[in-house]
Design an enzyme around this catalytic site. Structure first.
Site, PDB file in Angstrom:
ATOM      1  N   THR A 208      -6.575 -50.768  22.843  1.00  0.00           N
ATOM      2  CA  THR A 208      -6.500 -51.819  21.923  1.00  0.00           C
ATOM      3  C   THR A 208      -6.571 -51.332  20.674  1.00  0.00           C
ATOM      4  O   THR A 208      -7.160 -50.412  20.214  1.00  0.00           O
ATOM      5  CB  THR A 208      -7.826 -52.591  22.388  1.00  0.00           C
ATOM      6  OG1 THR A 208      -7.929 -53.055  23.447  1.00  0.00           O
ATOM      7  CG2 THR A 208      -8.089 -53.643  21.233  1.00  0.00           C
ATOM      8  N   ARG A 236      -6.535 -62.415  34.174  1.00  0.00           N
ATOM      9  CA  ARG A 236      -7.928 -61.907  33.370  1.00  0.00           C
ATOM     10  C   ARG A 236      -7.664 -61.775  31.701  1.00  0.00           C
ATOM     11  O   ARG A 236      -6.574 -61.366  31.302  1.00  0.00           O
ATOM     12  CB  ARG A 236      -7.968 -60.295  33.795  1.00  0.00           C
ATOM     13  CG  ARG A 236      -9.639 -59.772  33.219  1.00  0.00           C
ATOM     14  CD  ARG A 236      -8.970 -58.793  31.965  1.00  0.00           C
ATOM     15  NE  ARG A 236      -9.853 -58.107  31.600  1.00  0.00           N
ATOM     16  CZ  ARG A 236     -10.121 -57.304  30.403  1.00  0.00           C
ATOM     17  NH1 ARG A 236      -8.868 -56.974  29.889  1.00  0.00           N
ATOM     18  NH2 ARG A 236     -10.953 -56.590  30.045  1.00  0.00           N
ATOM     19  N   VAL A 237      -8.454 -62.162  30.891  1.00  0.00           N
ATOM     20  CA  VAL A 237      -8.489 -61.982  29.558  1.00  0.00           C
ATOM     21  C   VAL A 237      -9.825 -61.254  29.167  1.00  0.00           C
ATOM     22  O   VAL A 237     -10.831 -61.826  29.584  1.00  0.00           O
ATOM     23  CB  VAL A 237      -8.363 -63.377  28.673  1.00  0.00           C
ATOM     24  CG1 VAL A 237      -8.468 -63.194  27.376  1.00  0.00           C
ATOM     25  CG2 VAL A 237      -6.976 -64.116  29.289  1.00  0.00           C
ATOM     26  N   ASP A 239     -12.082 -59.138  25.654  1.00  0.00           N
ATOM     27  CA  ASP A 239     -12.815 -59.519  24.634  1.00  0.00           C
ATOM     28  C   ASP A 239     -11.962 -59.689  23.280  1.00  0.00           C
ATOM     29  O   ASP A 239     -12.107 -60.488  22.366  1.00  0.00           O
ATOM     30  CB  ASP A 239     -13.888 -58.691  24.187  1.00  0.00           C
ATOM     31  CG  ASP A 239     -13.412 -57.327  23.908  1.00  0.00           C
ATOM     32  OD1 ASP A 239     -12.562 -56.777  24.630  1.00  0.00           O
ATOM     33  OD2 ASP A 239     -13.405 -56.889  22.742  1.00  0.00           O
ATOM     34  N   THR A 259     -13.207 -52.293  20.836  1.00  0.00           N
ATOM     35  CA  THR A 259     -12.184 -51.961  21.647  1.00  0.00           C
ATOM     36  C   THR A 259     -13.087 -51.377  22.390  1.00  0.00           C
ATOM     37  O   THR A 259     -14.261 -50.790  22.429  1.00  0.00           O
ATOM     38  CB  THR A 259     -11.446 -50.700  21.026  1.00  0.00           C
ATOM     39  OG1 THR A 259     -10.690 -50.374  22.138  1.00  0.00           O
ATOM     40  CG2 THR A 259     -12.116 -49.843  20.431  1.00  0.00           C
ATOM     41  N   GLY A 260     -12.785 -51.668  24.054  1.00  0.00           N
ATOM     42  CA  GLY A 260     -13.514 -50.961  24.910  1.00  0.00           C
ATOM     43  C   GLY A 260     -13.909 -51.790  26.342  1.00  0.00           C
ATOM     44  O   GLY A 260     -12.703 -52.439  26.721  1.00  0.00           O
ATOM     45  N   GLY A 262     -14.032 -54.929  27.756  1.00  0.00           N
ATOM     46  CA  GLY A 262     -13.852 -56.183  27.512  1.00  0.00           C
ATOM     47  C   GLY A 262     -14.854 -57.024  28.242  1.00  0.00           C
ATOM     48  O   GLY A 262     -15.538 -57.962  27.134  1.00  0.00           O
TER      49      GLY A 262
END
Length: 342
Positions: A208, A236-237, A239, A259-260, A262
């Site tokens: 990200t 799926r979504v 963060d 980033t990471g 989510g």
């Protein structure tokens, strides 16, 4: 006469320095993802590629800020560079879903008025961060998804591409490896086991991208863009398009891009968590970032954040092995880093 001339020269020099020192601060901070990034996981050639692209992204955003442009424009300019590169999991380098598609998410927020825009699950918008900006500035809404977001972006004149534009052999191979790991889990643990394993097992480098910026008018902004998770299913979504989780900006506190992992960033409202600590507890921004990441870690998540306030103070914190990151300020000298001890 000579002394007088010398005095004049000294006075002129001092005035010039004083003017430079009183210039409004500008600052841009970026990230290109966090994860298991060590000297053993990338080659020297790849390291150089990342350093060069991060530098290019910083210079693009700095060019905007140095000319008096807005923090919002700087955020977009910087993120566009990373979205256009196959190195990062955003735009051109987006990972594949289980069905073999590239689905992208992005969000942007204006710290001066807390307006925000986001898109999720888009497949044909060349630069999703620009679509998020259009949602914020050209509609009364905050988030649009899938086909509706794509239709809106097209109507706003944004660049629409064939979905094949996002395909790269590297990301396709990642998907095949992820599916093979899933098959091993299914064969070993039963029919539904793959639904319950750590979704991050498939790709340990979260690519990200994000940027936070401060312009000469004292306004801050934040933007985040991603290709999501390798082998993700069911729409799926994460963060990245969620305001308060993967992205947040408020002139009264901070601008944050994350980033990471989510799901864990959503569950802990990481970006807003940092802003709330600064607002209510007057916590220094680096400590606030570490506190928020500690909460993510308590849920077995990992990743990183970049944080910036309107005075130009910034932090780049992560609890993973590395994070692609960089910053640039008034002096115009880009600084980039990758590993934990850089």
């Amino acid at each position: 006469m000579k002394l007088s001339l010398l005095g004049c020269l000294f006075a002129a020099s001092f005035s010039l320095h004083a003017y430079a020192a009183s210039e409004p601060p500008i600052r841009l901070v970026i990230h290109g993802g966090a994860g298991t990034i060590t000297k053993n996981t990338i080659t020297p050639e790849q390291e150089k590629e990342y350093q060069e692209k991060l530098t290019q992204a910083l210079e693009a955003g700095y060019a905007v800020l140095n000319k008096g442009g807005s923090s919002l424009d700087a955020v977009q300019a910087s993120i566009n560079v990373m979205e256009d590169s196959p190195l990062f999991n955003a735009g051109k380098g987006a990972v594949f879903t289980h069905e073999g598609k590239n689905e992208m998410d992005a969000s942007i927020m204006d710290g001066s008025n807390r307006k925000a825009g986001a898109v999720a699950g888009v497949t044909n918008i060349k630069n999703p961060i620009n679509a998020a900006y259009a949602v914020m500035t050209k509609s009364p809404h905050v988030m649009m998804v899938s086909k509706g977001a794509e239709q809106f972006a097209a109507e706003q004149g944004l660049e629409i591409v064939d979905p094949s534009y996002f395909r790269t052999d590297f990301r396709w191979e990642q998907l095949q490896k992820a599916k093979e790991k899933e098959k091993v889990v299914l064969d070993h643990d039963g029919k539904n086991a793959a639904l319950f394993v750590d979704p991050m097992m498939y790709d340990y480098k979260y690519g990200t991208v994000g940027a936070v910026a401060l312009d000469k008018n004292g306004n801050i902004a934040a933007g985040t863009s991603t290709g999501g998770m390798t082998n993700k299913r069911f729409g799926r979504v994460g963060d990245s398009p969620i305001i308060g989780a993967g992205n947040y900006a408020d002139n009264n506190t901070v601008a944050v891009s994350a980033t990471g992992s989510g799901e864990m960033f959503i569950r802990t409202a990481t970006a807003h968590n940092i802003a709330a600590q600064v607002k209510y507890n007057k916590t220094p921004i680096d400590q606030a970032a570490r506190n928020a990441l500690d909460e993510v870690k308590e849920l077995n998540g990992s990743g990183g954040v970049i944080v910036l306030d309107k005075s130009g103070n910034y932090a780049m914190e992560f609890n993973s092995e590395g994070m692609y990151r960089g910053t640039i300020g008034n002096d115009g000298k880009p600084q980039v880093a990758i590993y934990k001890n850089d």
